[in-house]
Design an enzyme around this catalytic site. Structure first.
Site, mmCIF file in Angstrom:
data_model
loop_
_atom_site.group_PDB
_atom_site.id
_atom_site.type_symbol
_atom_site.label_atom_id
_atom_site.label_comp_id
_atom_site.label_asym_id
_atom_site.label_seq_id
_atom_site.Cartn_x
_atom_site.Cartn_y
_atom_site.Cartn_z
ATOM 1 N N HIS A 16 0.402 -1.066 0.008
ATOM 2 C CA HIS A 16 0.213 0.044 0.378
ATOM 3 C C HIS A 16 1.315 1.474 -0.150
ATOM 4 O O HIS A 16 1.873 1.315 0.679
ATOM 5 C CB HIS A 16 -0.621 0.136 1.319
ATOM 6 C CG HIS A 16 -1.782 1.091 1.056
ATOM 7 N ND1 HIS A 16 -1.485 2.540 1.574
ATOM 8 C CD2 HIS A 16 -3.243 1.335 1.358
ATOM 9 C CE1 HIS A 16 -2.566 3.402 1.391
ATOM 10 N NE2 HIS A 16 -4.039 2.645 1.385
ATOM 11 N N ASP A 18 0.914 4.530 1.357
ATOM 12 C CA ASP A 18 1.900 4.727 2.716
ATOM 13 C C ASP A 18 2.426 3.740 3.594
ATOM 14 O O ASP A 18 3.552 4.216 3.633
ATOM 15 C CB ASP A 18 0.194 4.899 3.749
ATOM 16 C CG ASP A 18 -0.846 6.125 3.033
ATOM 17 O OD1 ASP A 18 -0.553 6.667 2.641
ATOM 18 O OD2 ASP A 18 -2.255 6.059 2.638
ATOM 19 N N LYS A 19 2.078 2.362 3.480
ATOM 20 C CA LYS A 19 2.746 1.521 4.049
ATOM 21 C C LYS A 19 4.040 1.540 3.468
ATOM 22 O O LYS A 19 5.169 1.430 3.970
ATOM 23 C CB LYS A 19 2.061 0.388 4.009
ATOM 24 C CG LYS A 19 0.804 0.380 5.155
ATOM 25 C CD LYS A 19 1.615 -0.286 6.237
ATOM 26 C CE LYS A 19 1.312 0.380 7.710
ATOM 27 N NZ LYS A 19 2.160 1.535 8.572
ATOM 28 N N GLU A 44 9.962 11.574 7.228
ATOM 29 C CA GLU A 44 8.958 11.331 6.065
ATOM 30 C C GLU A 44 8.789 11.934 5.095
ATOM 31 O O GLU A 44 9.808 11.762 4.160
ATOM 32 C CB GLU A 44 8.367 13.002 6.546
ATOM 33 C CG GLU A 44 7.606 13.213 7.788
ATOM 34 C CD GLU A 44 7.298 12.704 8.929
ATOM 35 O OE1 GLU A 44 6.018 11.735 8.178
ATOM 36 O OE2 GLU A 44 7.063 13.343 9.761
ATOM 37 N N GLU A 57 14.476 16.117 9.413
ATOM 38 C CA GLU A 57 15.019 16.064 10.931
ATOM 39 C C GLU A 57 15.679 15.290 11.695
ATOM 40 O O GLU A 57 15.697 14.355 12.038
ATOM 41 C CB GLU A 57 14.926 17.321 11.209
ATOM 42 C CG GLU A 57 14.652 18.255 11.377
ATOM 43 C CD GLU A 57 14.140 19.126 12.457
ATOM 44 O OE1 GLU A 57 13.717 20.113 12.168
ATOM 45 O OE2 GLU A 57 13.578 19.059 13.630
ATOM 46 N N LYS A 176 -5.720 -4.748 0.466
ATOM 47 C CA LYS A 176 -6.229 -3.855 1.659
ATOM 48 C C LYS A 176 -7.708 -5.703 2.123
ATOM 49 O O LYS A 176 -7.874 -5.723 0.984
ATOM 50 C CB LYS A 176 -7.012 -2.731 1.481
ATOM 51 C CG LYS A 176 -6.461 -1.124 0.934
ATOM 52 C CD LYS A 176 -6.832 -0.221 0.577
ATOM 53 C CE LYS A 176 -7.423 0.135 1.787
ATOM 54 N NZ LYS A 176 -8.249 1.509 1.349
ATOM 55 N N PHE A 244 -8.367 -4.111 -10.505
ATOM 56 C CA PHE A 244 -7.325 -3.825 -9.460
ATOM 57 C C PHE A 244 -5.899 -3.532 -10.443
ATOM 58 O O PHE A 244 -5.084 -4.838 -10.137
ATOM 59 C CB PHE A 244 -7.590 -4.085 -8.244
ATOM 60 C CG PHE A 244 -6.190 -3.071 -7.476
ATOM 61 C CD1 PHE A 244 -5.842 -2.103 -7.571
ATOM 62 C CD2 PHE A 244 -6.876 -4.082 -6.138
ATOM 63 C CE1 PHE A 244 -4.915 -1.465 -6.445
ATOM 64 C CE2 PHE A 244 -6.401 -3.111 -4.986
ATOM 65 C CZ PHE A 244 -5.017 -2.233 -5.285
ATOM 66 N N ASP A 252 -1.971 5.887 -6.196
ATOM 67 C CA ASP A 252 -2.215 6.811 -5.199
ATOM 68 C C ASP A 252 -1.020 7.427 -4.703
ATOM 69 O O ASP A 252 0.032 6.157 -4.166
ATOM 70 C CB ASP A 252 -3.161 6.199 -4.008
ATOM 71 C CG ASP A 252 -4.078 7.181 -3.481
ATOM 72 O OD1 ASP A 252 -3.690 8.592 -3.236
ATOM 73 O OD2 ASP A 252 -4.511 6.633 -2.443
ATOM 74 N N ALA A 253 -0.858 8.881 -3.875
ATOM 75 C CA ALA A 253 0.545 9.054 -3.586
ATOM 76 C C ALA A 253 0.343 8.665 -2.016
ATOM 77 O O ALA A 253 -0.624 8.454 -1.568
ATOM 78 C CB ALA A 253 0.297 10.622 -3.372
ATOM 79 N N ARG A 258 0.155 7.352 7.804
ATOM 80 C CA ARG A 258 -1.171 7.966 7.447
ATOM 81 C C ARG A 258 -1.891 6.665 7.850
ATOM 82 O O ARG A 258 -3.343 6.835 7.673
ATOM 83 C CB ARG A 258 -1.773 8.516 6.412
ATOM 84 C CG ARG A 258 -1.564 10.059 6.126
ATOM 85 C CD ARG A 258 -2.164 9.914 4.545
ATOM 86 N NE ARG A 258 -2.133 9.384 3.221
ATOM 87 C CZ ARG A 258 -2.171 9.729 1.678
ATOM 88 N NH1 ARG A 258 -2.635 11.299 1.747
ATOM 89 N NH2 ARG A 258 -1.730 9.146 0.515
ATOM 90 N N LYS A 259 -1.686 5.676 8.503
ATOM 91 C CA LYS A 259 -1.453 4.560 8.517
ATOM 92 C C LYS A 259 -1.556 3.788 10.391
ATOM 93 O O LYS A 259 -1.783 3.030 10.614
ATOM 94 C CB LYS A 259 -1.461 3.248 7.840
ATOM 95 C CG LYS A 259 -2.050 3.666 5.980
ATOM 96 C CD LYS A 259 -3.567 3.762 6.392
ATOM 97 C CE LYS A 259 -4.660 3.649 4.939
ATOM 98 N NZ LYS A 259 -4.323 4.784 4.881
ATOM 99 N N LYS A 279 9.934 7.448 13.093
ATOM 100 C CA LYS A 279 10.837 8.510 14.472
ATOM 101 C C LYS A 279 11.437 7.389 15.696
ATOM 102 O O LYS A 279 11.132 6.669 15.490
ATOM 103 C CB LYS A 279 9.425 8.586 15.224
ATOM 104 C CG LYS A 279 8.338 10.207 14.172
ATOM 105 C CD LYS A 279 6.801 10.283 15.407
ATOM 106 C CE LYS A 279 6.443 11.124 14.291
ATOM 107 N NZ LYS A 279 5.288 11.418 15.556
ATOM 108 N N LYS A 283 11.503 10.238 20.810
ATOM 109 C CA LYS A 283 9.826 10.690 20.117
ATOM 110 C C LYS A 283 8.907 9.785 21.047
ATOM 111 O O LYS A 283 8.670 8.229 20.624
ATOM 112 C CB LYS A 283 9.167 10.391 19.019
ATOM 113 C CG LYS A 283 10.059 11.819 18.278
ATOM 114 C CD LYS A 283 11.604 12.236 18.465
ATOM 115 C CE LYS A 283 12.139 12.641 17.082
ATOM 116 N NZ LYS A 283 13.731 12.550 16.124
ATOM 117 N N ASP A 285 5.710 9.957 21.458
ATOM 118 C CA ASP A 285 5.031 9.360 19.780
ATOM 119 C C ASP A 285 4.871 7.526 19.624
ATOM 120 O O ASP A 285 4.185 7.076 20.046
ATOM 121 C CB ASP A 285 5.200 9.642 18.672
ATOM 122 C CG ASP A 285 4.388 10.708 18.296
ATOM 123 O OD1 ASP A 285 3.572 11.120 19.655
ATOM 124 O OD2 ASP A 285 4.707 12.105 17.740
#
Length: 402
Positions: A16, A18-19, A44, A57, A176, A244, A252-253, A258-259, A279, A283, A285
């Protein structure tokens, strides 16, 4: 607690878009941590048709110091990125590991962030950012994860393994899944629906080839989801749009982070909003979400609750958490306040400071790329549990509770 309800979780494959971005970002984290365990990384990644862009960074001894790249560092970063795309399996006209355009916009970490995070004098290392983080565990599965998410992940993992081995050569990397279960109380009793959309080779959207693909996907579902949950009433949606063929970053970008619900608990738990991939473990997060899962899992593994949610909160530059919250959703064998007191009394946790978390779980290691697809929780990587999946705090919790 409701006695009868439907609940759904989704997953996405390693291919995918995003992955793809998450895995690239975490491969960069691993690269830098392999050079310098104290590296600082916030990477990123953007992926789209024949393009990968890095931004963020960094600070890393032997790679980027005093505003300068070490000899060969830029080439090693690009090689790492291309190898991730190659390992996933992208050799398509619209996204190919060898011919895609690569841009690197990583730069030095802000001195103002560094002064808040780094230890100095009598000041302990502070959190890399403010925020709230959640951890969750439930006795749905042996790995103490929501069953809907566990099944969604495993369907795609099996399909990816079959694609890589050549058992299912008609599959392409992007896919998916989504699983809906009926619960009675806290127990899943039936699978009411499964959705699988998978990128495929030309021609597998009609006739006998389409049937072959559908039969294959149903066989994977049957291997993953226990037979007693499936029935003639289970509804299957396999490639419901029809075709598909164009997928991945060409279709798709993709962007890092995002997941986050796929990465965590499939919607069964709150989420603080922060992503993990790209990260380093200063961090919170990332590191505080991992320790929150660790604490929740150990509480359930100790038989102290059937379900448990943990929340931690931090301020940037401050070492100690602002709050610790435990919620066992009415399933606990002791009060939630007593569990909070027990956690705070366990010295090996280091007061749940960023340094204490990293030390206890051993997070300053290049272990993250594998976590960036099929979930960060409830599974093994490279033959062993991720450190936050251990249940070695059970005895400490019981002792602290007397």
């Amino acid at each position: 607690m409701r006695q009868s309800y439907l609940f759904t979780s989704e997953s996405v494959s390693e291919g995918h878009p995003d992955k793809v971005s998450d895995q690239i970002s975490d491969a960069i984290v691993d690269l830098f941590l392999s050079k310098d365990p104290e590296a600082r990384v916030a990477c990123e990644t953007l992926t789209t048709t024949q393009l990968v862009v890095l931004a963020g960074e960094i600070r890393c001894k032997g790679v980027y110091e005093n505003g300068e790249w070490a000899p060969g560092a830029l080439e090693e970063i690009e090689r790492t990125v291309r190898n991730v795309v190659k390992d996933i399996g992208y050799e398509q006209d619209g996204f190919h590991w060898e011919t895609l355009t690569f841009e690197n916009h990583l730069h030095g970490q802000s001195a103002h962030i560094a002064q808040g995070v780094d230890a100095s004098g009598n000041k302990d290392e502070g959190a890399g950012d403010q925020g709230i983080m959640f951890g969750y565990a439930a006795d749905d599965t042996p790995d103490l994860m929501p069953a809907t998410l566990d099944f969604s992940h495993k369907i795609l993992q099996q399909m990816a393994a079959d694609r890589h081995s050549g058992k299912a050569p008609f599959l392409e990397p992007d896919a998916k899944s989504q699983v809906t279960l009926r619960y009675e109380g806290s127990v899943p009793v039936a699978c009411t629906a499964v959705v699988v959309s998978t990128q495929h080779a030309p021609g597998y959207d009609q006739g006998e080839k389409e049937q072959e693909l559908h039969d294959y996907v149903k066989s994977v579902i049957a291997d993953v989801i226990p037979a007693e949950l499936l029935s003639d009433e289970t509804v299957y949606h396999i490639n419901p749009t029809g075709s598909f063929e164009i997928g991945g970053p060409d279709g798709d970008a993709g962007l890092t982070g995002r997941k986050i619900i796929v990465d965590t608990y499939g919607g069964a738990s709150p989420h603080g909003g922060g992503a993990f991939s790209g990260k380093d473990p200063t961090k919170v997060d990332r590191s505080a979400a991992y320790i929150s899962r660790y604490l929740a899992k150990n509480i359930v593994a100790a038989g102290l609750a059937q379900r448990c949610t943990i929340q931690l909160a931090y301020a940037i530059g401050v070492s100690k958490p602002l709050s610790l919250y435990v919620d066992t959703h009415g399933t606990g064998t002791v009060g939630d306040d007593r569990l909070e007191e027990a956690i705070n009394s366990i010295g090996k946790l280091g007061g749940l400071t960023p340094r204490g978390i990293r030390t206890h779980l051993g997070l300053n290691k290049p272990i993250y790329r594998t976590s960036a697809a099929y979930g960060h929780f409830g599974r093994k990587a490279e033959g062993d549990f991720f450190p936050w999946e251990r249940t070695d705090l059970v005895d400490d919790l019981k002792a602290a509770l007397g």
